[in-house]
Design a protein around this motif. Sequence first.
Motif, mmCIF file in Angstrom:
data_model
loop_
_atom_site.group_PDB
_atom_site.id
_atom_site.type_symbol
_atom_site.label_atom_id
_atom_site.label_comp_id
_atom_site.label_asym_id
_atom_site.label_seq_id
_atom_site.Cartn_x
_atom_site.Cartn_y
_atom_site.Cartn_z
ATOM 1 N N ALA A 50 -1.708 -3.592 -8.202
ATOM 2 C CA ALA A 50 -1.584 -3.284 -9.627
ATOM 3 C C ALA A 50 -0.857 -1.962 -9.839
ATOM 4 O O ALA A 50 -0.107 -1.795 -10.806
ATOM 5 N N SER A 51 -1.068 -1.010 -8.930
ATOM 6 C CA SER A 51 -0.410 0.292 -9.077
ATOM 7 C C SER A 51 1.103 0.150 -9.070
ATOM 8 O O SER A 51 1.809 0.873 -9.778
ATOM 9 N N VAL B 232 2.674 0.649 -0.563
ATOM 10 C CA VAL B 232 1.766 -0.401 -1.016
ATOM 11 C C VAL B 232 1.767 -1.563 -0.031
ATOM 12 O O VAL B 232 0.716 -2.120 0.300
ATOM 13 N N GLY B 233 2.956 -1.915 0.463
ATOM 14 C CA GLY B 233 3.053 -3.012 1.419
ATOM 15 C C GLY B 233 2.267 -2.741 2.677
ATOM 16 O O GLY B 233 1.625 -3.643 3.244
ATOM 17 N N GLY B 234 2.287 -1.483 3.122
ATOM 18 C CA GLY B 234 1.518 -1.134 4.306
ATOM 19 C C GLY B 234 0.028 -1.290 4.087
ATOM 20 O O GLY B 234 -0.705 -1.754 4.961
ATOM 21 N N LEU B 235 -0.436 -0.910 2.896
ATOM 22 C CA LEU B 235 -1.855 -1.025 2.586
ATOM 23 C C LEU B 235 -2.295 -2.477 2.481
ATOM 24 O O LEU B 235 -3.266 -2.893 3.101
ATOM 25 N N VAL B 236 -1.571 -3.242 1.685
ATOM 26 C CA VAL B 236 -1.995 -4.626 1.465
ATOM 27 C C VAL B 236 -1.744 -5.479 2.711
ATOM 28 O O VAL B 236 -2.435 -6.476 2.946
ATOM 29 N N GLY B 237 -0.744 -5.085 3.514
ATOM 30 C CA GLY B 237 -0.497 -5.813 4.750
ATOM 31 C C GLY B 237 -1.671 -5.717 5.695
ATOM 32 O O GLY B 237 -2.058 -6.700 6.355
ATOM 33 N N ALA C 176 10.123 3.522 -1.213
ATOM 34 C CA ALA C 176 8.996 4.270 -0.649
ATOM 35 C C ALA C 176 7.674 3.736 -1.184
ATOM 36 O O ALA C 176 6.705 3.568 -0.426
ATOM 37 N N LEU C 177 7.608 3.457 -2.490
ATOM 38 C CA LEU C 177 6.386 2.921 -3.078
ATOM 39 C C LEU C 177 6.119 1.520 -2.555
ATOM 40 O O LEU C 177 4.980 1.185 -2.191
ATOM 41 N N LEU D 167 -10.943 -6.006 -3.883
ATOM 42 C CA LEU D 167 -10.742 -4.864 -4.761
ATOM 43 C C LEU D 167 -9.534 -4.054 -4.328
ATOM 44 O O LEU D 167 -8.685 -3.688 -5.150
ATOM 45 N N GLY D 168 -9.430 -3.747 -3.040
ATOM 46 C CA GLY D 168 -8.280 -3.003 -2.540
ATOM 47 C C GLY D 168 -6.980 -3.744 -2.778
ATOM 48 O O GLY D 168 -5.977 -3.166 -3.212
ATOM 49 N N CYS D 169 -6.987 -5.045 -2.502
ATOM 50 C CA CYS D 169 -5.784 -5.853 -2.715
ATOM 51 C C CYS D 169 -5.340 -5.814 -4.168
ATOM 52 O O CYS D 169 -4.149 -5.696 -4.478
#
Length: 465
Positions: A412-413, A432-437, A427-428, A405-407
Motif C-alpha cells: 500500500a505504501s 518494497v519488492g525486497g520486503l514482500v519478496g 529504489a522504492l 498485514l506486512g504484505c
Amino acid sequence: MRWRLLNALPVEQYIVCPTTPSTLHCQHQAYSSITNMHFSSLQLALVAAAPLVSAWPTAILEAAGHDSELLKRAEEAARLVKLEGRQAGAGAATAIFEPVPIFNAKAQYINVTAGSGHEYVAPGPNDLRGPCPGLNAFANHNFLPHNGYASVQQYIDVTQKVVGMGPILSTFLSVLGGALDGDLLNWSIGGTPSLAQGGPTGILGNGLTGSHNKYEADASPTRPDLYQAGNNYKTVTSQFQELIDYSPGGVVTLESLTNFRSHRFDVQKQTNPNFFNGPFSGVLVQPAAYTFIFRFMANHTAENPTGILPYDVIQSWFGVQGTNGNYNAVQGSERIPENWYRRALEYPYETTYFLADAVNAAVLHPKFLDIGGNTGTPNSFVGVDVADLTGGVFNGASLLEGNNLGCFVYQASAQAKPDILLGPLDALTSAVGGLVGQLGCPKLAAIDKQVLQQFPGYTKSPVYG
C-alpha cells in the motif's frame, strides 16, 4: 571483541567483530547471515502460537530450539498477547527479539556533550523542522544536516547509527520519504525546502510536513490532526501531558503508549470531522509514531538493557520543558539527552520486530486496523472493507494471519502518488519488492481510490492515483 547474537547458537555461529569503524558493518553482516536460516518443525510449532506467524527472526527461533529458557520466554510472550485486554501484550515481542540482555556502555553511548561535534544547536529561523521529534533532534545535533534537508543515504546511516533501526526498515522508510516527499534522492524533515536548501528539484517536494495521508497520519501522540488544527507539526503541550498521565510511576512504557494511542484514536474519531485512518498512514505509520517513542528514545542501562524511558528523557526528545502538571512545549527544541545510550545494535529494530509490535497492539485494540474515517461530522466513522479496497487480494478477517498485514501495508505504501515524478521509482520498488519478496506476498495491483472518496479527510489530501 567477541560476541554472540544469541546465547543458544552453536559455536559455529559465533561472530567476531573488531572494535573498529567496521564493527557496525560486521554486525549487519552477522544479522543478515543469521536471518537466512531455515525453519524447523519446532520453530514452526513455536511461531504458530504467536500473533504474526513469520514476525520472529529465524535466528531467534533457532535459538529457542536449543534453549528451554528462551522457549519459555517465547511461549509466555505469545500467552500474554492472547490474553484479552492484558496490557503486557503490547511489549511481548521484547522477550522474543531481545532474549538475552545485552548492554555495552562504550558501544551504545551517544556523545552529545560540548566539543563532540554533536552538541545541541537550536534551529535557526530558516532551518526545517517537522512532525517527527526524532528527526528534529538528529538535525539539532548535526547527525542530519542542521538545515533539515538530507539525502536518503544520510537518513539510512543516521537512523541505524544513533538509535539502532534495522537496515531493512531504515532503508524502506528513508527511500519512501525520498520517493513520495522529495526528489527521489533527498527530502525534508519539515516542509518544502528553499532553493538554497534543496536546489531546483528539492523545491518541488513537500517534505514530511506535506506528506499527510502518505506518511504523516492522524491521531499522532503529540501533534494535532492537520484538518482539525491547521497544522500537523507543532507539539501540543496538553497532548504531551496526556501521554504522561497515561504513564504513571515516572516512566513511559510500550504498554502505556499503546493505551494512550487507543485514547487518541477514540478522541479523534469523536471530535475530528475529518479523521481518517489510511491503509498505510493509519495502519503502519500511526503505530510507528507510538512504538518508535519507546524503541528508539528509551535509555539503556545495565539494569534496564531493553530500555527505560523516564519522564525527563522523553521530555528532552520532545523539546518539552517544565515538570509534570506544568509542561511547556518549545517548538523545534528536541534534543538527545546527555548520558543517553541507544539500543544494542545486536538487536536492531527491524521490520519483523516492528510488525510484531504493530500486531500485538492490534490484538489488544482491533480498531487500529479499521481503515476508514469520519464522513464530515464528529463520531461518524465508517469502515472500509479491505477486500473492496484491494480488489479481493486481502480481507479484514485474515489481516492478522500469516504475513498478510506486512504484505498489505508495504505494498500500500508504494501505491501513493509522489509529490513529483523525476524518474522511475526504482529504489522504492526495489525496497518494497525486497520486503514482500521475503514474505511471499500476493500482488496488490492497486488501491481502489473510489472506496475512499466518502471521507473528506482523504479527499482533502488524496494520495492514490
